[in-house]
Scaffold this motif. Structure first.
Motif: not given
Length: 269
Positions: A128-154
């Motif tokens: 169960e993977l979660h990630a978070a950042d305050i920068e919109p660009a980082a959130v957008r980028c992390a969602r791309r990178n964590l999609r395959e792992a089923g990660g939730h980016v906030h």
């Protein structure tokens, strides 16, 4: 698509490995040969090759030129406005895996591109993977990178971004917080200073403002046996360890001479 060597680009475009290396070396790139190979492999047309070389020689970080950074054997997508993961941070991932090799809930706080979370998920398997950042660009980028792992980016500020049902369940809490003192941001290499978000670099007066905020709240989120890991500098390490202790955590410092990396590891007292 034919191989790049078969193209006949315009006279003003880089037309060979030698000319690309020469352009990069002339711009001060220390590893010009290695960078040339990566840029040549990325270019699909002569015009694209010329554009990639031009972007690099004018100072854009290589990772942003290519659109990815290598991190623990992964190609992690990066884009303008996102902190580029440093290879030394692989040491933080290694320490996390050594401390909780059977982790099932992982949080990558201040995630940037999500490189740490992606590397942990790749090593651990289904989590169960979660990630978070305050920068919109980082959130957008992390969602791309964590999609395959089923990660939730906030999106949000530190723990405020996380689902409340994670409290008391996190096995690995990795927080690659900014730790450059405000007065020293201007001394950073231009590639970082001019192309990465200030929020990902500036750690406040002594560089430990965000670290203290994380440490203060971390105990309420950790599972029994879980750990908090934060990268810091050699100079700041003693104060960082003290901040962990003041926050109610047992703390120890892990150091890698190979990567010149310093990671404070905290567990519940």
């Amino acid at each position: 698509m034919p191989p790049l060597s078969s193209f006949t680009p315009p006279f003003s475009s880089p037309s060979s490995r030698a000319s690309v290396v020469a352009a990069l070396r002339g711009a001060g790139c220390v590893f010009a040969e290695d960078e040339a190979e990566l840029i040549l492999a990325a270019a699909r047309t002569p015009d694209e090759l010329a554009d990639l070389v031009d972007r690099r020689v004018t100072g854009l970080p290589l990772e942003l030129v290519l659109g990815w950074a290598e991190f623990r054997g992964l190609r992690v997508a990066v884009e303008p406005g996102v902190f580029v993961p440093r290879r030394r941070t692989e040491f933080l991932v290694e320490r996390a895996l050594a401390h909780v090799p059977d982790a099932s809930v992982v949080v990558d706080l201040c995630c940037g591109s999500g490189a740490v979370g992606a590397a942990l998920a790749a090593a651990l398997g289904p989590v169960e993977l979660h990630a978070a950042d305050i920068e919109p660009a980082a959130v957008r980028c992390a969602r791309r990178n964590l999609r395959e792992a089923g990660g939730h980016v906030h999106a949000g500020d530190l723990f405020e971004a996380l689902p409340v049902d994670l409290r008391g369940r996190v096995d690995i809490l990795a927080a690659n917080v900014p730790y450059v003192p405000t007065d020293e941001v201007g001394l950073l290499p231009a590639e970082a200073r001019e192309h990465e978000p200030l929020l990902a670099l500036d750690g406040g007066t002594d560089g430990l403002d965000v670290l203290r905020r994380v440490v203060t709240q971390a105990p309420g989120w950790l599972a029994p046996g879980g750990c908090l890991l934060i990268e810091t500098s050699e100079r700041q390490a003693p104060a960082a360890v003290e901040a962990f202790i003041r926050g109610g955590l047992r703390a120890r410092l892990a150091v890698s001479g190979e990567w010149f990396a310093h990671v404070v590891i905290g567990t519940m007292s």
